[in-house]
Design a protein around this motif. Structure first.
Motif, PDB file in Angstrom:
ATOM      1  N   GLY A 147       1.131  -1.127  -0.195  1.00 16.32           N
ATOM      2  CA  GLY A 147      -0.090  -0.140  -0.236  1.00 16.32           C
ATOM      3  C   GLY A 147       0.376   1.423  -0.261  1.00 16.32           C
ATOM      4  N   VAL A 148       1.876   1.131  -0.825  1.00 19.42           N
ATOM      5  CA  VAL A 148       3.074   2.056  -0.617  1.00 19.42           C
ATOM      6  C   VAL A 148       2.167   3.334  -1.824  1.00 19.42           C
ATOM      7  CG1 VAL A 148       5.243   3.770  -1.378  1.00 19.42           C
ATOM      8  CG2 VAL A 148       5.056   1.308   0.168  1.00 19.42           C
ATOM      9  N   ARG A 149       2.067   4.921  -1.638  1.00 24.55           N
ATOM     10  CA  ARG A 149       0.997   5.578  -1.975  1.00 24.55           C
ATOM     11  C   ARG A 149       2.188   5.869  -2.934  1.00 24.55           C
ATOM     12  NH1 ARG A 149      -1.164   6.686   3.159  1.00 24.55           N
ATOM     13  NH2 ARG A 149      -2.785   6.248   3.316  1.00 24.55           N
ATOM     14  N   ILE A 150       1.950   6.208  -4.524  1.00 24.84           N
ATOM     15  CA  ILE A 150       2.743   6.878  -5.146  1.00 24.84           C
ATOM     16  C   ILE A 150       2.240   7.856  -5.815  1.00 24.84           C
ATOM     17  CG2 ILE A 150       3.786   6.572  -8.332  1.00 24.84           C
ATOM     18  CD1 ILE A 150       3.574   3.634  -7.508  1.00 24.84           C
ATOM     19  N   ARG A 151       2.664   9.562  -5.413  1.00 28.83           N
ATOM     20  CA  ARG A 151       1.982  10.357  -6.004  1.00 28.83           C
ATOM     21  C   ARG A 151       2.446  11.449  -6.745  1.00 28.83           C
ATOM     22  NH1 ARG A 151      -0.287  12.141  -1.245  1.00 28.83           N
ATOM     23  NH2 ARG A 151      -0.501  10.263   0.237  1.00 28.83           N
ATOM     24  N   ALA A 152       1.727  12.874  -6.837  1.00 28.95           N
ATOM     25  CA  ALA A 152       1.824  12.932  -8.527  1.00 28.95           C
ATOM     26  C   ALA A 152       3.342  14.207  -8.142  1.00 28.95           C
ATOM     27  CB  ALA A 152       0.560  13.766  -8.428  1.00 28.95           C
ATOM     28  N   ALA A 153       3.770  14.504  -6.941  1.00 26.86           N
ATOM     29  CA  ALA A 153       4.571  15.770  -6.461  1.00 26.86           C
ATOM     30  C   ALA A 153       5.804  14.905  -4.871  1.00 26.86           C
ATOM     31  CB  ALA A 153       3.927  17.161  -6.082  1.00 26.86           C
ATOM     32  N   ALA A 154       6.698  15.766  -4.852  1.00 29.47           N
ATOM     33  CA  ALA A 154       7.683  14.711  -4.058  1.00 29.47           C
ATOM     34  C   ALA A 154       6.758  15.793  -2.110  1.00 29.47           C
ATOM     35  CB  ALA A 154       8.761  14.949  -4.289  1.00 29.47           C
ATOM     36  N   LEU A 211      18.276  11.824  -0.847  1.00 25.46           N
ATOM     37  CA  LEU A 211      17.437  10.648  -1.261  1.00 25.46           C
ATOM     38  C   LEU A 211      16.206   9.797  -0.338  1.00 25.46           C
ATOM     39  CD1 LEU A 211      20.024   8.097  -1.175  1.00 25.46           C
ATOM     40  CD2 LEU A 211      19.837   9.744  -2.694  1.00 25.46           C
ATOM     41  N   SER A 212      15.068  11.550  -0.431  1.00 24.47           N
ATOM     42  CA  SER A 212      14.332  11.035   0.823  1.00 24.47           C
ATOM     43  C   SER A 212      13.122  10.907  -0.229  1.00 24.47           C
ATOM     44  CB  SER A 212      14.033  13.098   1.905  1.00 24.47           C
ATOM     45  OG  SER A 212      13.629  13.809   0.518  1.00 24.47           O
ATOM     46  N   TRP A 213      12.986  11.516  -1.284  1.00 28.33           N
ATOM     47  CA  TRP A 213      12.103  11.142  -1.710  1.00 28.33           C
ATOM     48  C   TRP A 213      12.489  10.156  -3.794  1.00 28.33           C
ATOM     49  CZ3 TRP A 213       6.293  11.223  -2.157  1.00 28.33           C
ATOM     50  CH2 TRP A 213       6.637  11.925  -0.845  1.00 28.33           C
ATOM     51  N   ALA A 214      11.350   9.333  -4.303  1.00 27.50           N
ATOM     52  CA  ALA A 214      12.327   8.974  -5.329  1.00 27.50           C
ATOM     53  C   ALA A 214      10.968   8.693  -6.360  1.00 27.50           C
ATOM     54  CB  ALA A 214      13.232   7.528  -5.291  1.00 27.50           C
ATOM     55  N   TYR A 215      11.455   9.338  -7.502  1.00 30.75           N
ATOM     56  CA  TYR A 215      10.736   9.425  -8.883  1.00 30.75           C
ATOM     57  C   TYR A 215      10.888   8.411  -9.783  1.00 30.75           C
ATOM     58  CZ  TYR A 215       7.762  10.907 -12.521  1.00 30.75           C
ATOM     59  OH  TYR A 215       6.987  10.344 -13.993  1.00 30.75           O
ATOM     60  N   GLY A 216       9.948   7.496 -10.423  1.00 30.97           N
ATOM     61  CA  GLY A 216       9.941   6.707 -10.817  1.00 30.97           C
ATOM     62  C   GLY A 216       8.643   5.212 -11.315  1.00 30.97           C
ATOM     63  N   THR A 217       9.075   4.248 -11.568  1.00 31.81           N
ATOM     64  CA  THR A 217       7.949   4.099 -12.356  1.00 31.81           C
ATOM     65  C   THR A 217       7.713   2.719 -11.949  1.00 31.81           C
ATOM     66  OG1 THR A 217       8.013   4.500 -14.193  1.00 31.81           O
ATOM     67  CG2 THR A 217       6.992   2.584 -14.974  1.00 31.81           C
ATOM     68  N   ASN A 218       6.626   2.179 -11.797  1.00 31.70           N
ATOM     69  CA  ASN A 218       6.074   0.372 -10.688  1.00 31.70           C
ATOM     70  C   ASN A 218       5.174  -0.259 -12.457  1.00 31.70           C
ATOM     71  OD1 ASN A 218       4.592  -1.660  -9.862  1.00 31.70           O
ATOM     72  ND2 ASN A 218       2.967  -0.499  -8.325  1.00 31.70           N
ATOM     73  N   ARG A 219       6.387  -1.561 -11.868  1.00 31.72           N
ATOM     74  CA  ARG A 219       7.030  -1.927 -13.181  1.00 31.72           C
ATOM     75  C   ARG A 219       5.296  -2.675 -13.346  1.00 31.72           C
ATOM     76  NH1 ARG A 219      12.527  -5.588 -13.304  1.00 31.72           N
ATOM     77  NH2 ARG A 219      13.811  -3.734 -13.050  1.00 31.72           N
ATOM     78  N   ALA A 220       4.547  -3.346 -12.585  1.00 34.38           N
ATOM     79  CA  ALA A 220       3.318  -4.149 -12.207  1.00 34.38           C
ATOM     80  C   ALA A 220       2.547  -2.632 -12.841  1.00 34.38           C
ATOM     81  CB  ALA A 220       3.331  -4.059 -10.485  1.00 34.38           C
ATOM     82  N   THR A 221       2.316  -1.789 -12.544  1.00 30.54           N
ATOM     83  CA  THR A 221       0.713  -1.361 -12.975  1.00 30.54           C
ATOM     84  C   THR A 221       1.172   0.103 -14.016  1.00 30.54           C
ATOM     85  OG1 THR A 221       1.046   0.860 -10.835  1.00 30.54           O
ATOM     86  CG2 THR A 221      -0.232  -1.428 -10.567  1.00 30.54           C
ATOM     87  N   GLY A 222       2.451  -0.325 -14.496  1.00 30.45           N
ATOM     88  CA  GLY A 222       2.788   1.438 -14.594  1.00 30.45           C
ATOM     89  C   GLY A 222       2.395   2.633 -14.744  1.00 30.45           C
ATOM     90  N   VAL A 223       2.409   2.924 -12.978  1.00 29.88           N
ATOM     91  CA  VAL A 223       2.221   4.005 -12.238  1.00 29.88           C
ATOM     92  C   VAL A 223       3.876   4.697 -12.449  1.00 29.88           C
ATOM     93  CG1 VAL A 223       1.421   5.478 -10.347  1.00 29.88           C
ATOM     94  CG2 VAL A 223      -0.145   3.610 -12.074  1.00 29.88           C
ATOM     95  N   LYS A 224       3.613   5.958 -12.829  1.00 32.66           N
ATOM     96  CA  LYS A 224       4.774   7.153 -12.733  1.00 32.66           C
ATOM     97  C   LYS A 224       4.655   7.797 -11.418  1.00 32.66           C
ATOM     98  CE  LYS A 224       6.800   6.407 -16.998  1.00 32.66           C
ATOM     99  NZ  LYS A 224       8.131   6.089 -17.208  1.00 32.66           N
ATOM    100  N   GLY A 225       5.134   7.756 -10.650  1.00 33.18           N
ATOM    101  CA  GLY A 225       5.321   8.938  -9.524  1.00 33.18           C
ATOM    102  C   GLY A 225       6.381   8.970  -8.237  1.00 33.18           C
ATOM    103  N   TRP A 226       6.366   9.708  -7.412  1.00 31.75           N
ATOM    104  CA  TRP A 226       6.880  10.166  -6.094  1.00 31.75           C
ATOM    105  C   TRP A 226       6.226   8.905  -5.053  1.00 31.75           C
ATOM    106  CZ3 TRP A 226      11.715  13.188  -7.044  1.00 31.75           C
ATOM    107  CH2 TRP A 226      11.260  14.225  -7.885  1.00 31.75           C
ATOM    108  N   VAL A 227       7.514   8.798  -4.478  1.00 31.13           N
ATOM    109  CA  VAL A 227       7.495   7.585  -3.202  1.00 31.13           C
ATOM    110  C   VAL A 227       8.558   8.375  -2.564  1.00 31.13           C
ATOM    111  CG1 VAL A 227       8.135   5.702  -2.971  1.00 31.13           C
ATOM    112  CG2 VAL A 227       6.591   5.410  -4.999  1.00 31.13           C
ATOM    113  N   SER A 228       7.824   8.558  -1.381  1.00 30.21           N
ATOM    114  CA  SER A 228       8.602   8.969  -0.110  1.00 30.21           C
ATOM    115  C   SER A 228       9.938   7.303   0.279  1.00 30.21           C
ATOM    116  CB  SER A 228       7.426   8.910   1.196  1.00 30.21           C
ATOM    117  OG  SER A 228       8.773   9.227   2.755  1.00 30.21           O
TER     118      SER A 228
END
Length: 111
Positions: A49-56, A82-99
């Motif tokens: 349940g890690v939230r992938i967000r639109a901004a950091a 390294l407090s926020w990482a931007y990338g892509t969840n391979r399983a869903t294709g969702v791109k965004g920021w993760v704390s």
């Protein structure tokens, strides 16, 4: 080399002994527009349940969720801490920021 981040979670050092081309630029505090779109590393979510967000930040829109064991391809970090990482969840294709401050990602897989 690993360092200990918030909550005692081991995180990758922002600079390795032999950084790849562009690593210093991606970690120098440059703005998002200045950062190379080159893949930084691949890692996995270590909790569900890690939230992938639109901004950091924690108030931005949640674009999707990451689940334990899913791969997350990191393109960049928002700052040298390294407090926020931007990338892509391979399983869903969702791109965004993760704390990354709460140990949601296994960045020990990163160089």
């Amino acid at each position: 080399m690993a360092i200990t981040g918030a909550l005692g979670v081991a995180v990758a050092s922002p600079v390795s002994a032999a950084p790849s081309a562009g690593t210093a630029e991606r970690l120098s505090g440059a703005t998002e527009a200045d950062i190379s779109p080159q893949l930084f590393c691949s890692t996995k979510f270590i909790v569900d349940g890690v939230r992938i967000r639109a901004a950091a930040n924690t108030t931005s829109t949640v674009l999707g969720l990451g689940y334990k064991g899913q791969w997350f391809d990191i393109d960049k970090f928002n700052n040298p801490a390294l407090s926020w990482a931007y990338g892509t969840n391979r399983a869903t294709g969702v791109k965004g920021w993760v704390s990354n401050t709460s140990g949601f990602l296994d960045v020990s897989l990163c160089p």
